[in-house]
Design an enzyme around this catalytic site. Structure first.
Site, mmCIF file in Angstrom:
data_model
loop_
_atom_site.group_PDB
_atom_site.id
_atom_site.type_symbol
_atom_site.label_atom_id
_atom_site.label_comp_id
_atom_site.label_asym_id
_atom_site.label_seq_id
_atom_site.Cartn_x
_atom_site.Cartn_y
_atom_site.Cartn_z
ATOM 1 N N GLU A 1 62.818 -10.603 71.003
ATOM 2 C CA GLU A 1 63.249 -9.427 71.597
ATOM 3 C C GLU A 1 64.752 -9.253 71.448
ATOM 4 O O GLU A 1 65.485 -10.149 71.719
ATOM 5 C CB GLU A 1 63.035 -9.165 72.866
ATOM 6 C CG GLU A 1 63.412 -7.953 73.769
ATOM 7 C CD GLU A 1 62.746 -7.888 75.125
ATOM 8 O OE1 GLU A 1 61.455 -7.844 75.073
ATOM 9 O OE2 GLU A 1 63.558 -7.774 76.098
ATOM 10 N N TYR B 1 64.988 -0.488 75.374
ATOM 11 C CA TYR B 1 65.482 0.872 75.662
ATOM 12 C C TYR B 1 66.956 0.764 76.347
ATOM 13 O O TYR B 1 67.292 -0.299 77.018
ATOM 14 C CB TYR B 1 64.536 1.741 76.496
ATOM 15 C CG TYR B 1 64.506 3.227 76.397
ATOM 16 C CD1 TYR B 1 64.331 3.694 74.993
ATOM 17 C CD2 TYR B 1 64.783 3.944 77.376
ATOM 18 C CE1 TYR B 1 64.217 5.097 74.720
ATOM 19 C CE2 TYR B 1 64.686 5.320 77.071
ATOM 20 C CZ TYR B 1 64.707 5.988 75.862
ATOM 21 O OH TYR B 1 64.590 7.191 75.728
ATOM 22 N N ARG C 1 58.099 1.230 83.104
ATOM 23 C CA ARG C 1 58.648 2.180 84.045
ATOM 24 C C ARG C 1 60.254 2.007 84.037
ATOM 25 O O ARG C 1 60.895 3.253 84.038
ATOM 26 C CB ARG C 1 58.342 1.727 85.653
ATOM 27 C CG ARG C 1 58.802 2.696 86.527
ATOM 28 C CD ARG C 1 58.949 2.011 87.887
ATOM 29 N NE ARG C 1 60.068 1.163 87.985
ATOM 30 C CZ ARG C 1 60.366 0.671 89.376
ATOM 31 N NH1 ARG C 1 59.759 0.887 90.387
ATOM 32 N NH2 ARG C 1 61.335 -0.423 89.222
ATOM 33 N N GLY C 2 60.863 1.133 83.850
ATOM 34 C CA GLY C 2 62.107 1.048 83.696
ATOM 35 C C GLY C 2 62.861 0.435 85.298
ATOM 36 O O GLY C 2 62.352 0.810 86.133
ATOM 37 N N ASP C 3 64.127 -0.136 84.912
ATOM 38 C CA ASP C 3 64.701 -0.542 86.166
ATOM 39 C C ASP C 3 65.204 0.717 87.025
ATOM 40 O O ASP C 3 65.970 1.446 86.454
ATOM 41 C CB ASP C 3 65.815 -1.731 86.042
ATOM 42 C CG ASP C 3 64.991 -3.000 85.423
ATOM 43 O OD1 ASP C 3 63.883 -3.383 86.045
ATOM 44 O OD2 ASP C 3 65.628 -3.610 84.585
ATOM 45 N N ALA D 1 54.564 2.873 84.979
ATOM 46 C CA ALA D 1 54.167 2.716 83.470
ATOM 47 C C ALA D 1 52.946 3.205 83.051
ATOM 48 O O ALA D 1 52.902 3.737 81.943
ATOM 49 C CB ALA D 1 54.564 1.059 83.016
ATOM 50 N N TYR E 1 54.057 -9.617 85.057
ATOM 51 C CA TYR E 1 54.822 -10.492 85.774
ATOM 52 C C TYR E 1 53.848 -11.831 86.148
ATOM 53 O O TYR E 1 53.471 -11.544 87.294
ATOM 54 C CB TYR E 1 55.397 -9.600 86.941
ATOM 55 C CG TYR E 1 56.229 -8.463 86.329
ATOM 56 C CD1 TYR E 1 57.435 -8.701 86.292
ATOM 57 C CD2 TYR E 1 55.709 -7.103 86.016
ATOM 58 C CE1 TYR E 1 58.390 -7.458 85.873
ATOM 59 C CE2 TYR E 1 56.259 -6.184 85.580
ATOM 60 C CZ TYR E 1 57.750 -6.260 85.311
ATOM 61 O OH TYR E 1 58.384 -5.297 84.788
#
Length: 292
Positions: free
Chosen positions: A21, A53, A112-114, A128, A150
């Site tokens: 990544e 992203y 979803r994103g932080d 998400a 997770y």
């Protein structure tokens, strides 16, 4: 190539998927720095590279699509483009999906994103799985969907049981491969994986590993991931706290040991969070390549 097909091919050969990544450079940094890193990383012969992203999810200056497309075109390495939704409108997502499709990107990591302090939350997507449904609706079979998981539970979930139930929603929405958040205790990953299978979640799962080679990484890493620190890890950090060179080597050795144990226990994939540091990723690969 679609990532689920890649996992299937590797499984038939009895080998794990090996992936990396990377993340887009900061706005004021030279974009070529990411290609310089990939130029070095290609020696590890990764099965795919995922591209995160941009922070905040602003599509106006997000380079994820271009980077993922260029890596695939320049180096012939399959890519996964991340897409977050917490700070995106449906129109934003529509625009990004079209960009992905037009750029020959076949795989998307739906996140979803932080929640970033000070950044506007659009509230058109809450989770998400909602983004995955939207991708399915817009693309049908053009884009394959991956999701995050997770091993110790998402930090916003009440417990691991609730988090696994949310994963079932994500799978139902179209995610066909899961990549785990980083962790430092393999026993927790094995327990989590077993619970996934007991819950009827049978998609491939790649174990996310981040080599920690600097003491400054630790606090932020734990804060963002929620990963617990086993005794062996904290002992390593304490032993080399005042010796950066020794901590660097010990951090790589710890990651190699983790990866070897995972592969020997039949993990379906190992996903290295490179932090755009090719030297570290290459050293980890060197320590496990005989198992790949």
């Amino acid at each position: 190539m679609k990532i689920p097909e890649l996992f299937k091919e590797k499984a038939e050969c009895g080998k794990p998927v090996f992936s990396l990544e990377v993340f887009p450079p900061k706005r004021k940094s030279n974009i070529n720095s990411i290609y310089d890193a990939v130029e070095q990383l290609k020696v590890t012969d990764p099965d795919f590279i995922s591209v995160t992203y941009g922070a905040g999810g602003n599509i106006a200056d997000n380079s994820t699509c271009d980077i993922a497309a260029n890596i695939k075109k320049r180096y012939g390495i399959e890519t996964v483009a991340h897409l977050t939704c917490i700070n995106s409108t449906r129109e934003d997502v529509k625009v990004m999906i079209e960009r992905f499709k037009n750029s020959n990107i076949e795989n998307v990591m739906a996140l979803r994103g932080d929640i970033v302090p000070g950044e506007e939350i659009k509230r058109e997507f809450a989770h998400a799985n909602e983004l995955a449904i939207e991708i399915q609706r817009k693309c049908h079979d053009d884009l394959e969907i991956l999701g995050a998981c997770y091993p110790e539970g998402h930090y916003e979930s009440k417990n691991l049981e609730e988090d696994i139930q949310n994963l079932k929603y994500k799978i139902g929405a179209g995610a066909k491969v899961l990549i785990s958040q980083l962790f430092f205790d393999n026993v927790k990953f094995y327990g989590f994986f077993s619970r996934l299978r007991d819950a009827g979640i049978n998609v491939p799962v790649a174990a996310g590993i981040m080599p920690v080679v600097k003491s400054t990484q630790i606090e932020r890493t734990v804060q963002l991931s929620g990963a617990s620190l086993p005794h062996g890890f904290t002992e390593m950090v304490a032993r080399y706290e005042y010796s950066p060179e020794s901590l660097y080597e010990a951090g790589i050795e710890y990651a190699v040991t983790q990866c070897r144990d995972l592969i020997e226990h039949g993990v379906e994939g190992v996903h290295i969070y490179t932090m755009n540091d090719p030297d570290v990723a290459i050293k980890v690969h060197e320590g496990i390549k005989d198992l790949l």
